[in-house]
Design a protein around this motif. Structure first.
Motif, short mmCIF file in Angstrom:
data_model
loop_
_atom_site.label_atom_id
_atom_site.label_comp_id
_atom_site.label_asym_id
_atom_site.label_seq_id
_atom_site.Cartn_x
_atom_site.Cartn_y
_atom_site.Cartn_z
N ALA A 86 0.82 -1.21 0.00
CA ALA A 86 0.00 0.00 0.00
C ALA A 86 0.86 1.27 0.00
CB ALA A 86 -0.92 0.00 1.22
N ALA A 87 2.18 1.12 -0.10
CA ALA A 87 3.11 2.26 -0.09
C ALA A 87 2.89 3.13 1.14
CB ALA A 87 2.97 3.08 -1.37
N LEU A 88 2.86 2.48 2.31
CA LEU A 88 2.60 3.18 3.56
C LEU A 88 3.78 3.08 4.51
CD1 LEU A 88 -1.05 2.28 4.65
CD2 LEU A 88 -0.24 4.31 3.46
N LYS A 89 3.94 4.13 5.29
CA LYS A 89 4.81 4.11 6.45
C LYS A 89 3.94 4.45 7.65
CE LYS A 89 8.86 6.33 8.54
NZ LYS A 89 9.91 7.38 8.36
N ALA A 90 3.94 3.60 8.65
CA ALA A 90 3.09 3.79 9.83
C ALA A 90 3.93 3.71 11.09
CB ALA A 90 1.97 2.75 9.86
N ALA A 91 3.38 4.23 12.17
CA ALA A 91 4.07 4.16 13.46
C ALA A 91 3.04 3.90 14.55
CB ALA A 91 4.83 5.43 13.76
N ILE A 92 3.38 3.03 15.48
CA ILE A 92 2.58 2.79 16.67
C ILE A 92 3.32 3.49 17.82
CG2 ILE A 92 1.67 1.06 18.26
CD1 ILE A 92 1.59 -0.88 15.87
N VAL A 93 2.66 4.49 18.42
CA VAL A 93 3.30 5.39 19.36
C VAL A 93 2.58 5.35 20.71
CG1 VAL A 93 4.02 7.78 19.75
CG2 VAL A 93 3.91 6.88 17.42
N GLU A 94 3.33 5.23 21.77
CA GLU A 94 2.76 5.30 23.11
C GLU A 94 2.64 6.76 23.53
OE1 GLU A 94 1.75 2.50 24.71
OE2 GLU A 94 2.39 1.44 22.90
N ALA A 133 5.76 11.42 21.85
CA ALA A 133 5.74 12.12 20.57
C ALA A 133 7.02 12.90 20.32
CB ALA A 133 4.53 13.07 20.51
N ARG A 134 7.66 13.36 21.40
CA ARG A 134 8.90 14.12 21.24
C ARG A 134 10.03 13.29 20.65
NH1 ARG A 134 8.14 12.83 26.47
NH2 ARG A 134 9.82 11.82 27.65
N HIS A 135 9.88 11.97 20.68
CA HIS A 135 10.91 11.10 20.12
C HIS A 135 10.69 10.81 18.64
CE1 HIS A 135 12.73 10.29 24.02
NE2 HIS A 135 11.50 10.14 24.52
N LEU A 136 9.58 11.31 18.07
CA LEU A 136 9.35 11.14 16.64
C LEU A 136 10.38 11.97 15.87
CD1 LEU A 136 5.45 11.35 16.51
CD2 LEU A 136 6.83 9.33 15.99
N THR A 137 10.90 11.40 14.81
CA THR A 137 11.91 12.10 14.00
C THR A 137 11.24 13.07 13.02
OG1 THR A 137 11.90 10.21 12.51
CG2 THR A 137 13.60 10.25 14.20
N GLU A 138 12.06 13.89 12.37
CA GLU A 138 11.54 14.94 11.50
C GLU A 138 10.76 14.41 10.31
OE1 GLU A 138 14.74 17.43 10.36
OE2 GLU A 138 15.01 18.33 12.35
N ASP A 139 10.99 13.16 9.93
CA ASP A 139 10.26 12.62 8.78
C ASP A 139 8.77 12.49 9.08
OD1 ASP A 139 11.27 10.69 10.57
OD2 ASP A 139 10.80 9.08 9.17
N TRP A 140 8.37 12.60 10.36
CA TRP A 140 6.94 12.58 10.70
C TRP A 140 6.33 13.98 10.67
CZ3 TRP A 140 4.27 8.34 10.38
CH2 TRP A 140 4.96 7.12 10.46
N ASP A 141 7.06 14.96 10.16
CA ASP A 141 6.48 16.27 9.90
C ASP A 141 5.66 16.26 8.62
OD1 ASP A 141 7.54 17.50 12.15
OD2 ASP A 141 9.41 18.04 11.14
N ALA A 142 5.63 15.14 7.93
CA ALA A 142 4.87 15.01 6.68
C ALA A 142 3.38 14.90 6.96
CB ALA A 142 5.36 13.79 5.91
#
Length: 274
Positions: free
Chosen positions: A27-35, A39-48
């Motif tokens: 499905a050409a997806l990138k997903a994340a399961i986050v506790e 959120a502060r540990h998410l990298t800059e690529d999640w600014d999309a």
């Protein structure tokens, strides 16, 4: 391998503060399961731009709260905001396109509405959204391409511990289940939520199929008639299937799962609480 399985790549970190990142090449997806609280540990690529789902812990009855939202300007900042302003959620699913250009605003809006429909029909979910979101400006060819994204999101939700499936129309013995007050397709037809001759399409990209609603509320597929949605879905898959989730009514603006139409019927017929 079972054709109905989902092949993904999951990157599991050594600590609980970093997200589990999942890649779905189909499905050409990138997903994340986050506790919550990480959120502060998410990298800059999640600014999309992307879509997100917040879930509450299950209660004693197995039910869980859910909120679906979109983040056209970037998921990371939106999740940080929800850490501050939404109290109940403990886990989030973040979804973005794993392509050069990513999702556009119309695609995110349309997906937001479809995930809302999925959760509204789910047996155990309680939606926190007050009104149905959505963007119906999306072109028909875009909608077809995004159907596989919905399949992936549904399975990723199971991976994160929250199954969005709706109840089936029959149990193992073939008797009508009471989870949804014994709703049958003929009632959906009589309510005008589907019409005789309507085309039904599979919501599962691994098992493409088409059928139509017969005037007597049976489902016709490949010149065979089936009494229930699950009967037709099981024939399409050559195995057990929940037909209310498998089949969707095809419309000029997209497809609507039968489970969503069933939920709409129940909303019309259920007396308000006093």
């Amino acid at each position: 391998m079972d054709r109905d399985s989902l092949t993904i790549t999951a990157l599991v970190p050594e600590n609980v503060t970093s997200p589990i990142v999942v890649f779905d090449d189909n499905a050409a997806l990138k997903a994340a399961i986050v506790e919550r609280g990480t959120a502060r540990h998410l990298t800059e690529d999640w600014d999309a731009a992307g879509l997100y789902l917040l879930v509450d812990r299950s209660d004693a009855s197995g039910e869980w709260g859910a909120y679906v939202g979109k983040a056209p300007s970037g998921i990371r900042d939106r999740l940080k905001n929800h850490e501050r302003n939404k109290d109940d959620w403990y886990r989030a699913l973040l979804v973005q396109r794993d392509t050069t250009h990513g999702f556009n605003s119309a695609q995110i809006g349309w997906l937001e509405g479809k995930v809302y429909d999925l959760l509204k029909a789910a047996e155990s979910a309680r939606l926190a959204n007050k009104v149905r979101p959505g963007d119906e400006t999306l072109a028909p060819y875009d909608r077809q391409a995004l159907e596989m994204v919905l399949v992936s999101i549904q399975r990723l939700m199971r991976l994160m511990g929250h199954d969005p499936s709706s109840s089936d129309d029959t149990d193992a013995s073939g008797a009508v289940r009471r989870d949804h007050f014994g709703v049958k397709l003929v009632q959906i037809l009589e309510a005008g939520l589907v019409e005789a001759g309507d085309v039904l399409v599979s919501t599962n990209g691994a098992w493409p199929a088409r059928a139509r609603v017969a005037p007597d509320a049976r489902i016709e597929m490949d010149d065979e008639f089936y009494d229930t949605p699950s009967g037709a879905a099981s024939a399409a898959k050559n195995g057990p299937a929940n037909g209310w989730d498998f089949w969707a009514r095809q419309t000029p603006t997209g497809s609507v799962p039968l489970s969503t139409l069933r939920a709409e019927l129940l909303e019309r017929t259920t007396p308000p609480e006093h």
